[in-house]
Scaffold this active site. Structure first.
Site, short mmCIF file in Angstrom:
data_model
loop_
_atom_site.label_atom_id
_atom_site.label_comp_id
_atom_site.label_asym_id
_atom_site.label_seq_id
_atom_site.Cartn_x
_atom_site.Cartn_y
_atom_site.Cartn_z
N CYS A 146 0.86 -1.18 0.00
CA CYS A 146 0.00 0.00 0.00
C CYS A 146 0.90 1.24 0.00
O CYS A 146 2.10 1.14 -0.23
CB CYS A 146 -0.94 -0.01 1.20
SG CYS A 146 -0.13 0.15 2.80
N ALA A 147 0.33 2.39 0.28
CA ALA A 147 1.12 3.62 0.22
C ALA A 147 2.15 3.71 1.33
O ALA A 147 3.32 4.03 1.09
CB ALA A 147 0.19 4.84 0.27
#
Length: 384
Positions: A76-77
């Site tokens: 994810c980020a």
């Protein structure tokens, strides 16, 4: 749920797997637009995008798409969402599941050193591959001295590498004023007591001291006289300056890449700089030896990496194979490099201002400014 079952994978480990062509499955849980803009790539990387918000009620819909015979890394980020999804996969019986520690932010900042060559008289040339951003930096080491070219802002990597090789960084150089990433050259020079070099035509608005990187001046690294010869090569910027090392290696900055050529529009001067770009590529470089090994400051896709992770190509081969070097009609060349260009780099104006020393963003702000792929080339090969 026992969280100890969930293992984190650091970016260095993932980078080695990508470069070693180890089969790996990436589950990217960022939103679709961020995924389409920028993702982890590799010859043996299989990847699935399933946005986190679609998985909040469970991972049942994607279970049959998650392989049982490959290592799976959830991304994810920043890390948090991927850890949650990884836990859900393990709860549902999936094995060999891990999450990427630090997420895509950490992936963007990782540098992988690759040895390019032993130079004449005993020196060594290294390339630092920033897999998550497409940036390439270089270090020349000779007789206990080092020079770093096109350093990125993660300066500790260069400091540690020089120390490991019993070398002191004496010089840092930028081939041009960068617009897609924040340079670490000046900071690295300040930390090591070295000299920072920048082409003067790109430095008209900088607010700090620098040494003028221009033709007819030579830097000698170590006692073995490994010469770094500047070659003025405008077009990407008005000051763009290539470096010839040991008369064997051409550090082309953002003028010439393996699969494409540099764009002339990142300072709002596309129309003015097209002629300079063409002159550099079709005349000045043409007079150089075909046997020079071109080492650019960026790459577009993982396909440009060689078997050891290096990005390099023989100049003569590029004149045969690189589309940007084979547009013989001048008006067609002008259209190619000034029309239908890929989007400009994220926050490129603020990045230029930072590299001039005119603004001083925090470290977190610098990370945010750099998120996304590099877009210094005329053609964005990521979409191909």
């Amino acid at each position: 749920m026992n969280e100890k079952q969930i293992q984190g994978m650091n970016v260095a480990n993932l980078a080695r797997k990508v470069l070693n062509h180890t089969p790996i499955f990436i589950l990217d849980v960022r939103n679709e637009s961020d995924f389409n803009d920028w993702k982890i790539e590799g010859e043996k990387v299989n990847i699935l995008n399933a946005p986190y918000f679609d998985l909040l009620d469970g991972v049942d819909e994607i279970l049959d798409q998650i392989p049982d015979d490959q290592e799976v890394v959830v991304v994810c980020a920043k890390e948090g969402s991927s850890k949650f999804v990884a836990e859900q996969l393990v709860e549902n019986g999936k094995q060999s599941i891990s999450y990427l520690i630090g997420g895509m932010k950490s992936w963007s900042e990782h540098l992988e050193p690759v040895k390019i060559a032993d130079l004449n008289d005993g020196g060594t040339l290294y390339q630092f591959v920033r897999l998550g951003k497409g940036c390439l930096s270089y270090m020349v080491i000779s007789d206990g001295e080092a020079a770093v070219i096109d350093a990125v802002r993660m300066t500790e990597v260069f400091e540690d590498f020089a120390k490991e090789n019993q070398a002191v960084i004496k010089h840092t150089l930028d081939t041009h004023l960068h617009a897609d990433h924040i340079s670490g050259g000046r900071q690295l020079a300040e930390k090591t007591g070295g000299s920072y070099w920048l082409p003067p035509k790109d430095a008209t608005e900088v607010v700090f001291h620098y040494e003028k990187l221009e033709e007819h001046s030579q830097l000698v690294i170590g006692k073995t006289e490994i010469n770094i010869q500047p070659i003025y090569s405008p077009g990407h910027t008005i000051g763009s300056t290539s470096l010839l090392i040991d008369n064997q290696y051409l550090l082309s900055g953002d003028i010439l890449f393996v699969k494409s050529i540099g764009r002339p529009d990142l300072a709002g001067k596309a129309e003015d700089w097209v002629a300079d770009l063409r002159t550099t590529l079709y005349e000045r470089y043409k007079h150089l030896s075909d046997d020079l090994i071109v080492l650019p400051a960026h790459f577009g896709t993982i396909a440009e990496l060689g078997d050891k992770g290096q990005v390099a190509a023989r100049l003569g081969d590029l004149y045969k194979e690189n589309p940007g070097l084979n547009i013989h009609d001048e008006s067609a060349f002008r259209r190619t490099v000034s029309e239908n260009l890929p989007p400009q780099p994220n926050a490129y104006q603020e990045i230029r201002q930072t590299n001039m020393g005119r603004i001083s963003p925090t470290m977190e702000e610098q990370r945010e400014m750099e998120i996304g792929p590099n877009r210094c080339a005329v053609h964005d090969d990521r979409s191909k």
